[in-house]
Design a protein around this motif. Structure first.
Motif, PDB file in Angstrom:
ATOM      1  N   SER A   1       0.870  -1.180   0.000  1.00  0.00           N
ATOM      2  CA  SER A   1       0.000   0.000   0.000  1.00  0.00           C
ATOM      3  C   SER A   1       0.901   1.223   0.000  1.00  0.00           C
ATOM      4  N   ASP A   2       0.320   2.394   0.127  1.00  0.00           N
ATOM      5  CA  ASP A   2       1.157   3.592   0.106  1.00  0.00           C
ATOM      6  C   ASP A   2       1.876   3.835   1.426  1.00  0.00           C
TER       7      ASP A   2
ATOM      8  N   ASP B   1      11.570   6.173   6.880  1.00  0.00           N
ATOM      9  CA  ASP B   1      11.704   5.477   8.157  1.00  0.00           C
ATOM     10  C   ASP B   1      10.463   4.645   8.464  1.00  0.00           C
ATOM     11  N   VAL B   2      10.673   3.574   9.221  1.00  0.00           N
ATOM     12  CA  VAL B   2       9.573   2.718   9.663  1.00  0.00           C
ATOM     13  C   VAL B   2       9.056   3.210  11.009  1.00  0.00           C
TER      14      VAL B   2
ATOM     15  N   LYS C   1       4.888  -0.489   9.113  1.00  0.00           N
ATOM     16  CA  LYS C   1       4.168   0.753   8.830  1.00  0.00           C
ATOM     17  C   LYS C   1       5.175   1.876   8.673  1.00  0.00           C
ATOM     18  N   LEU C   2       5.129   2.560   7.541  1.00  0.00           N
ATOM     19  CA  LEU C   2       6.053   3.654   7.276  1.00  0.00           C
ATOM     20  C   LEU C   2       5.584   4.941   7.950  1.00  0.00           C
ATOM     21  N   LYS C   3       6.552   5.785   8.307  1.00  0.00           N
ATOM     22  CA  LYS C   3       6.204   7.043   8.985  1.00  0.00           C
ATOM     23  C   LYS C   3       5.453   7.995   8.076  1.00  0.00           C
TER      24      LYS C   3
ATOM     25  N   TYR D   1      14.580   0.867  11.680  1.00  0.00           N
ATOM     26  CA  TYR D   1      14.502   0.430  10.299  1.00  0.00           C
ATOM     27  C   TYR D   1      14.104   1.588   9.385  1.00  0.00           C
ATOM     28  N   SER D   2      14.687   1.580   8.211  1.00  0.00           N
ATOM     29  CA  SER D   2      14.267   2.472   7.139  1.00  0.00           C
ATOM     30  C   SER D   2      14.044   1.627   5.903  1.00  0.00           C
TER      31      SER D   2
END
Length: 264
Positions: free
Chosen positions: A41-42, A79-80, A103-105, A59-60
């Motif tokens: 997803s985005d 970044d995560v 889940k990304l920031k 994590y990135s």
């Protein structure tokens, strides 16, 4: 690109191969260097749970990667924010539910080289043709590739896979082509197995030595689909699994984006 993918899928053999494994090999396929993943997803990424179990890790995610030797215009680094590991995950005496959601920031910037793949609508079936992409080694002790590689394979039935890995359950599935010399190996962990623009599996394990004459194990994304969707929808149910704190070392996830460079 879509037409080419359909042609490759249509030409694959959809019959159960006849084979008998004589021994149960120890497992290989561990994340040497940054693990892999796939964008769904985005703002969410799937990877193997065994890639992201360090409790004090930051994590990135690198998106749009193809040639890892240098910076590319397509690269996005995000970044995560949170790591969700499947509540039934196991990777000790047996492997089960080896999957995690990141889940990304911030949301990604979608373009011609960075876009998500779909979650599966149906389960994996015996003989399903699958396309694997990654930068992993071809065998133990060999350096990983710097340019994205592509491999075609097929899913086999669970009972056949249990000949090699008796402990396997329905949260996982195997791929195997008897006449193929290709296999997943170290550095491929977390990468996707795709069919018709859907991610069907996540690279989890292979026989020690990355022997191509034995099956390779994948997490069954369809089996984890409800859990994945609950996490993505922000569900507070326990099915979303434990999250991991993110303060310390930096680990970049090079994402295998099937829509980006699937046939190079």
């Amino acid at each position: 690109m879509v037409l080419l993918f359909a042609v490759l899928c249509g030409c694959a053999v959809a019959l159960e191969p006849a084979f008998k494994f004589d021994w149960t090999p120890p497992l290989e396929v561990i994340p040497h260097g940054p693990p892999r993943g796939v964008l769904v997803s985005d703002q969410f990424v799937l990877t193997a749970a065994h890639c992201v179990t360090k409790s004090r890790a930051k994590y990135s995610v690198l998106l749009g990667g193809h040639d890892l030797t240098g910076r590319e215009e397509s690269h996005q680094i995000i970044d995560v924010e949170k790591v969700f590991i499947h509540p039934n995950y196991s990777f000790e005496k047996s492997v089960s539910s080896d999957i995690a959601v990141l889940k990304l920031k911030t949301k990604i910037k979608m373009n011609s080289k960075v876009s998500p793949i779909h979650l599966p609508k149906d389960n994996v079936y015996t003989g399903m043709p699958l396309v694997l992409t990654g930068w992993g080694a071809t065998k133990t002790g060999v350096q990983s590739f710097s340019v994205l590689q592509v491999m075609s394979t097929s899913a086999i039935g669970l009972n056949h896979c249990k000949q090699a890995f008796p402990w396997l359950d329905s949260s996982m599935f195997c791929v195997y082509v008897p006449e193929s010399s290709s296999t997943v190996c170290n550095g491929d962990s977390g990468g996707p197995a795709a069919y018709n623009n859907s991610v069907m599996g996540i690279v989890s394990f292979a026989a020690k030595g990355c022997l191509p004459e034995y099956p390779q194990g994948f997490t069954n994304v369809f089996a984890a689909k409800n859990w994945i969707e609950n996490v993505m929808e922000g569900s507070e149910r326990s099915a979303s699994g434990p999250s991991l704190p993110i303060p310390c070392t930096l680990l970049v996830l090079f994402l295998v984006l099937v829509l980006v460079y699937p046939f190079l």
